[in-house]
Scaffold this active site. Structure first.
Site, PDB file in Angstrom:
ATOM      1  N   SER A  12      11.003 -61.028 -38.119  1.00 44.79           N
ATOM      2  CA  SER A  12      11.736 -62.101 -38.809  1.00 44.79           C
ATOM      3  C   SER A  12      11.143 -63.474 -38.476  1.00 44.79           C
ATOM      4  CB  SER A  12      13.232 -62.049 -38.498  1.00 44.79           C
ATOM      5  OG  SER A  12      13.494 -62.417 -37.172  1.00 44.79           O
ATOM      6  N   HIS A 108      10.637 -67.352 -27.198  1.00 44.44           N
ATOM      7  CA  HIS A 108      11.402 -66.483 -26.314  1.00 44.44           C
ATOM      8  C   HIS A 108      12.893 -66.798 -26.474  1.00 44.44           C
ATOM      9  CE1 HIS A 108      12.100 -63.881 -22.894  1.00 44.44           C
ATOM     10  NE2 HIS A 108      12.961 -64.787 -22.468  1.00 44.44           N
TER      11      HIS A 108
HETATM   12  C1  GAR Z   1      12.912 -62.634 -31.130  1.00 44.79           C
HETATM   13  O1  GAR Z   1      14.217 -62.897 -30.715  1.00 44.79           O
HETATM   14  C2  GAR Z   1      11.909 -63.197 -30.152  1.00 44.79           C
HETATM   15  O2  GAR Z   1      12.300 -64.412 -29.573  1.00 44.79           O
HETATM   16  C3  GAR Z   1      11.900 -62.097 -29.116  1.00 44.79           C
HETATM   17  O3  GAR Z   1      11.943 -60.909 -29.834  1.00 44.79           O
HETATM   18  C4  GAR Z   1      12.607 -61.137 -31.070  1.00 44.79           C
HETATM   19  C5  GAR Z   1      11.686 -60.701 -32.188  1.00 44.79           C
HETATM   20  O4  GAR Z   1      12.360 -60.727 -33.407  1.00 44.79           O
HETATM   21  N1  GAR Z   1      10.748 -62.199 -28.287  1.00 44.79           N
HETATM   22  C6  GAR Z   1      10.762 -61.868 -26.993  1.00 44.79           C
HETATM   23  O5  GAR Z   1      11.734 -61.440 -26.416  1.00 44.79           O
HETATM   24  C7  GAR Z   1       9.435 -62.067 -26.288  1.00 44.79           C
HETATM   25  N2  GAR Z   1       9.598 -61.994 -24.887  1.00 44.79           N
HETATM   26  P1  GAR Z   1      11.530 -60.669 -34.764  1.00 44.79           P
HETATM   27  O6  GAR Z   1      10.577 -59.481 -34.655  1.00 44.79           O
HETATM   28  O7  GAR Z   1      12.554 -60.463 -35.839  1.00 44.79           O
HETATM   29  O8  GAR Z   1      10.784 -61.972 -34.915  1.00 44.79           O
END
Ligand code: GAR
Length: 205
Positions: A12, A108
């Site tokens: 996303s 993050h």
């Molecule tokens: C997001 O919340 C991002 O901040 C987190 O994973 C999710 C990915 O969502 N990242 C971490 O935790 C990195 N340490 P997405 O795939 O929908 O962008």
């Protein structure tokens, strides 16, 4: 600026970056999306946007370093000038970071240095904080430890579950990450040691 994005799952944040490019708010060209996972939504989102994709599954390599060497070769072939981690659930090794001749940024889902690593929202709930949020930072050789570019707070509500908190933080991430990348490519992000000055927001750096 020629930009590569690494993502491991839903994508996303990748989508938010793609949309920001489409509306002209983000002056980058996404030259490729890489993933350590086969068949994830992030890859589908990239394909739908006409962006080339590559999969770098760790299991296909004799060791982790070989996977990261291959990532670097792919980035060099694509003349990458900026790397964005968007839900890439692996820590890039010191050797990769030292050899990358371009900045690497990450988002993050906590107010770092609180709750680095996996399950940041669960860590926040378990700790009982009243405020969490998200952080865009420059990636260094540590775990979620690089200089902070932008942060925004999100309140933790009494009825929150990991999912509801993650969702509210995510909505902020989708705005904050493109904004931080925009500032970076416009040359407004000036790191001095750990402290990052944002040039257009006088007094806030
Ligand atoms: C997001 O919340 C991002 O901040 C987190 O994973 C999710 C990915 O969502 N990242 C971490 O935790 C990195 N340490 P997405 O795939 O929908 O962008």
């Amino acid at each position: 600026m020629r930009t590569a994005i690494l993502a491991s799952g839903r994508g996303s944040n990748l989508q938010a970056l793609i949309e920001a490019c489409k509306t002209g708010n983000l002056p980058i060209t996404i030259v490729g999306v890489g993933s350590d996972q086969l068949g994830v939504e992030a890859l589908k989102r990239a394909e739908e946007a006409g962006i080339p994709t590559r999969v770098f599954q760790v299991g296909d390599y004799p060791h982790r370093q070989a996977q990261e060497d291959d990532l670097l070769i792919w980035m060099r072939e694509n003349k990458v000038e900026l790397l964005l981690l968007a839900g890439y659930m692996r820590v890039l090794g010191s050797q990769f970071i030292r050899q990358a001749n371009f900045p690497v940024m990450n988002i993050h889902p906590s107010l770092l240095p609180a709750f680095p690593g996996l399950h940041a929202q669960r860590q926040a709930l378990d700790y009982g904080v009243k405020v969490s949020g998200c952080t865009v930072h420059i990636v260094d050789e540590g775990l979620d430890s690089g200089p902070i570019v932008l942060q925004e707070a999100v309140p933790v509500l009494s009825g929150d579950t990991e999912e509801s908190l993650a969702q509210r933080i995510l909505e902020v991430e989708h705005r904050l990450y493109p904004e931080a990348v925009r500032l970076m490519v416009l040359g407004k992000v000036k790191p001095t040691g750990r402290r990052v000055q944002i040039l257009q927001q006088e007094g806030l750096g």
